[in-house]
Design a protein around this motif. Structure first.
Motif, PDB file in Angstrom:
ATOM      1  N   GLY A   1     -32.739 -27.685 -23.088  1.00  0.00           N
ATOM      2  CA  GLY A   1     -34.183 -27.684 -22.930  1.00  0.00           C
ATOM      3  C   GLY A   1     -34.925 -28.219 -24.139  1.00  0.00           C
ATOM      4  O   GLY A   1     -36.135 -28.440 -24.078  1.00  0.00           O
ATOM      5  N   HIS A   2     -34.226 -28.426 -25.250  1.00  0.00           N
ATOM      6  CA  HIS A   2     -34.832 -29.039 -26.425  1.00  0.00           C
ATOM      7  C   HIS A   2     -35.100 -30.514 -26.148  1.00  0.00           C
ATOM      8  O   HIS A   2     -34.265 -31.209 -25.558  1.00  0.00           O
ATOM      9  N   ASN A   3     -36.218 -31.030 -26.625  1.00  0.00           N
ATOM     10  CA  ASN A   3     -36.510 -32.446 -26.473  1.00  0.00           C
ATOM     11  C   ASN A   3     -35.391 -33.307 -27.049  1.00  0.00           C
ATOM     12  O   ASN A   3     -35.005 -34.328 -26.460  1.00  0.00           O
ATOM     13  N   PHE A   4     -34.853 -32.929 -28.195  1.00  0.00           N
ATOM     14  CA  PHE A   4     -33.798 -33.689 -28.852  1.00  0.00           C
ATOM     15  C   PHE A   4     -32.590 -33.852 -27.935  1.00  0.00           C
ATOM     16  O   PHE A   4     -32.056 -34.951 -27.751  1.00  0.00           O
ATOM     17  N   THR A   5     -32.159 -32.758 -27.320  1.00  0.00           N
ATOM     18  CA  THR A   5     -30.976 -32.779 -26.459  1.00  0.00           C
ATOM     19  C   THR A   5     -31.284 -33.345 -25.085  1.00  0.00           C
ATOM     20  O   THR A   5     -30.406 -33.936 -24.444  1.00  0.00           O
ATOM     21  N   LEU A   6     -32.498 -33.182 -24.636  1.00  0.00           N
ATOM     22  CA  LEU A   6     -32.854 -33.588 -23.277  1.00  0.00           C
ATOM     23  C   LEU A   6     -33.124 -35.077 -23.160  1.00  0.00           C
ATOM     24  O   LEU A   6     -32.655 -35.730 -22.222  1.00  0.00           O
ATOM     25  N   GLY A   7     -33.886 -35.632 -24.119  1.00  0.00           N
ATOM     26  CA  GLY A   7     -34.352 -37.002 -23.894  1.00  0.00           C
ATOM     27  C   GLY A   7     -34.421 -37.890 -25.109  1.00  0.00           C
ATOM     28  O   GLY A   7     -35.214 -38.835 -25.116  1.00  0.00           O
ATOM     29  N   CYS A   8     -33.582 -37.653 -26.143  1.00  0.00           N
ATOM     30  CA  CYS A   8     -33.689 -38.463 -27.368  1.00  0.00           C
ATOM     31  C   CYS A   8     -32.379 -39.095 -27.823  1.00  0.00           C
ATOM     32  O   CYS A   8     -32.055 -39.011 -29.010  1.00  0.00           O
ATOM     33  N   PRO A   9     -31.583 -39.787 -27.063  1.00  0.00           N
ATOM     34  CA  PRO A   9     -31.705 -39.992 -25.615  1.00  0.00           C
ATOM     35  C   PRO A   9     -31.159 -38.823 -24.798  1.00  0.00           C
ATOM     36  O   PRO A   9     -31.548 -38.623 -23.661  1.00  0.00           O
ATOM     37  N   GLY A  10     -30.204 -38.082 -25.364  1.00  0.00           N
ATOM     38  CA  GLY A  10     -29.779 -36.844 -24.751  1.00  0.00           C
ATOM     39  C   GLY A  10     -29.240 -36.971 -23.343  1.00  0.00           C
ATOM     40  O   GLY A  10     -28.698 -37.999 -22.926  1.00  0.00           O
ATOM     41  N   VAL A  11     -29.404 -35.880 -22.602  1.00  0.00           N
ATOM     42  CA  VAL A  11     -28.862 -35.767 -21.249  1.00  0.00           C
ATOM     43  C   VAL A  11     -29.422 -36.859 -20.342  1.00  0.00           C
ATOM     44  O   VAL A  11     -28.675 -37.571 -19.652  1.00  0.00           O
ATOM     45  N   LEU A  12     -30.738 -37.020 -20.338  1.00  0.00           N
ATOM     46  CA  LEU A  12     -31.351 -37.983 -19.419  1.00  0.00           C
ATOM     47  C   LEU A  12     -31.058 -39.416 -19.834  1.00  0.00           C
ATOM     48  O   LEU A  12     -30.866 -40.292 -18.982  1.00  0.00           O
TER      49      LEU A  12
END
Length: 551
Positions: free
Chosen positions: A248-259
């Motif tokens: 749920g952290h921005n770093f892990t979710l979309g930086c680029p992360g999971v998405l």
């Protein structure tokens, strides 16, 4: 409502320049499935899903949410651990036009009630029981304190009759009869949000005025956020991304992360524990190529390999962010894992900076990178707002919203009239053009990348019987970056120790990472010449007091 949108002329420019593609996030799973089909998309400690299965579950979950009484435009507090269910429910929410609010697993009543009330959430989605916490019971307690009817949705098997089970929708291949019986079949009228609608709500790291603020991210801006970062990180179909920090952290979710990994056709591996032994096992088992760490976790990994060379894992990229990373950690990661290290300096409010994969080693070690987008505008200004080589960082751009969600007076303090976000970070420009982070203007304690509001802790401490005044300060620590220290002034005849402080705050439902780790009793709060609490003196007292209590 409550979302602050970009001016129409600015939005048109971002579309014209190709930053915004009018892509709905909830439609992405079907597009991914069309390209990647039976390839594995996500895997956790217990199961895996192909791209085709993820697309089908996204549709069924969206249908289940709507048939449970939620509507397009609702908000839902999402509190799940790293798991396939987290990814499916996140995408299902966005497919249904429901904005998920990214609550961390360690949140308790204090934080969750704030999120539910601020967002007017229609539901809370939880895992049931996990790691000794009964999240279902917790969610019902929070729902009872909501200003509206707030449903409790459980990813597993509910333990309470009032809960709604999401399990039928989240199963891999339910039969048609089961879909009909449980109401998880996809109805023909799933909503179609607009690209500039609210897609999800991220949390600020904390504020000087109390509980975290909410950051509304649209389909347009967040899709660009993870797409652009995936490009800069070289993500493609060969990428295997390990999510060890909370998804749920921005770093892990979309930086680029999971998405970002999914958008590139890669595989996402989600683990429930960031501990070296669990993470290393996952890296070895799934041939992980990339991951993201905070500096303290990176140091734990380094300590666990004890200076030996571990590049047999095949890690190609390790991102480090959430707090400024010591040069020794960067060098240690490169030496121990034989990987490229990328420093990432950013915020859920938008702006992302990173070192590039081909930057010289001295730049990677000594700077926190530069903006990822040609559309990012930055200013460095002094206390009077004049351009400076060292000062507060201001920014605006195609993935930096123009205000907080229902931010009220926070928006006038944090954003200028013409849309510049005051980050509160003190930076200087490096000769390379990169930024070097040197501090912050905001009153926060940065512990392991988690930003703790000093004001919030002070307000809570003043509720302790016998406490007349309190000051929360950061205490430097080589392992966590900073720890939370508390100075208190007691009413006459009262005593207080650290265990009592932590027990009281735990009883108030405060997250564990916000509990003070040092305590010092003061005769009075020291003041600056301007009459404000002198936090430097309080910190010095904590550091100098040999009898300081710690945990």
């Amino acid at each position: 409502m409550g979302q602050v949108f970009w001016p129409n002329s600015v939005a048109a420019e971002y579309e014209c320049r190709g930053y915004w593609r009018r892509q709905l996030l909830g439609d992405l799973p079907k597009k991914w499935a069309a390209r990647h089909g039976d390839r594995v998309a996500v895997v956790d400690d217990h199961r895996s899903l192909t791209y085709a299965e993820l697309a089908a579950i996204t549709e069924r979950t969206a249908a289940r949410l709507l048939r449970s009484g939620l509507r397009d435009g609702d908000n839902l507090v999402l509190q799940l651990p790293n798991s396939c269910e987290f990814v499916a429910l996140l995408l299902g929410c966005m497919r249904a036009g429901i904005a998920p609010v990214m609550a961390l697993p360690q949140y308790r009543e204090h934080e969750l009630v704030h999120l539910v009330r601020t967002t007017d959430a229609a539901a809370i989605a939880v895992a049931g029981q996990d790691r000794g916490c009964d999240y279902e019971q917790l969610a019902h307690r929070v729902a009872e304190m909501s200003d509206r009817r707030c449903r409790v949705l459980v990813a597993g098997e509910p333990g309470l009759p009032a809960s709604v089970s999401l399990r039928p929708a989240l199963e891999r291949r339910p039969t048609a009869a089961r879909e009909e019986a449980d109401g998880t079949g996809t109805p023909p009228d799933l909503p179609s949000p607009l690209p500039d609608d609210l897609a999800l709500l991220l949390l600020s790291g904390g504020t000087t005025s109390g509980a975290p603020k909410l950051i509304g991210r649209t389909h347009n801006d967040y899709e660009y956020n993870f797409r652009r970062m995936a490009e800069l990180c070289g993500f493609d179909e060969r990428t295997v991304y390990l999510a060890v920090l909370p998804a749920g952290h921005n770093f892990t979710l979309g930086c680029p992360g999971v998405l970002g990994a999914l958008s590139a056709g890669g595989k996402v591996v989600l683990v429930s524990s960031p501990a070296p032994e669990a993470a290393f096992a996952a890296i070895d088992r799934h041939a992980v190529t990339a991951t993201a760490l905070v500096p303290s976790l990176a140091q734990r990994w380094l300590d666990s390999v004890a200076g030996t060379r571990s590049d047999a894992f095949g890690l190609a990229l390790v991102q480090v962010g959430g707090a400024r990373c010591p040069e020794s950690v960067v060098t240690g990661l490169q030496g121990a894992f034989g990987c490229t290290v990328q420093q990432v300096f950013g915020m859920a409010e938008g702006l992302l900076n990173c070192t590039r994969l081909d930057d010289p080693a001295r730049i990677v070690r000594g700077t926190q990178g530069r903006p990822i987008s040609p559309g990012d505008e930055i200013r460095v200004v002094d206390a009077e707002g004049r351009p400076a080589e060292r000062g507060e960082l201001l920014t605006r751009g195609p993935y930096t919203p123009r205000g907080y969600f229902r931010g009220g007076t926070h928006n006038s303090r944090s954003f200028t009239a013409d849309g510049w976000y005051r980050t509160g970070d003190i930076v200087r420009r490096h000769p390379s053009g990169n930024l070097v982070v040197e501090g912050r203007t905001k009153d926060l304690i940065n512990r392991n990348g988690e930003k703790i509001s000093a004001a919030e802790v002070e307000d809570l401490a003043c509720l302790i019987p016998g406490v007349r005044a309190a000051v929360a300060v950061p205490v430097p620590d080589p392992a966590t970056g900073e720890r939370l220290g508390l100075g208190v002034v007691l009413r006459h005849g009262n005593g207080l120790d650290l265990d009592q402080v932590r027990t009281f705050l735990t009883g108030k439902g405060v997250a564990r990472f916000k509990l003070p780790e040092y305590l010092h009793v003061l005769p009075e709060i020291p003041l600056t010449p301007l009459g404000k609490p002198d936090k430097k003196k309080v910190r010095d007292f904590l550091l100098a007091d040999r009898s300081v209590e710690t945990v």
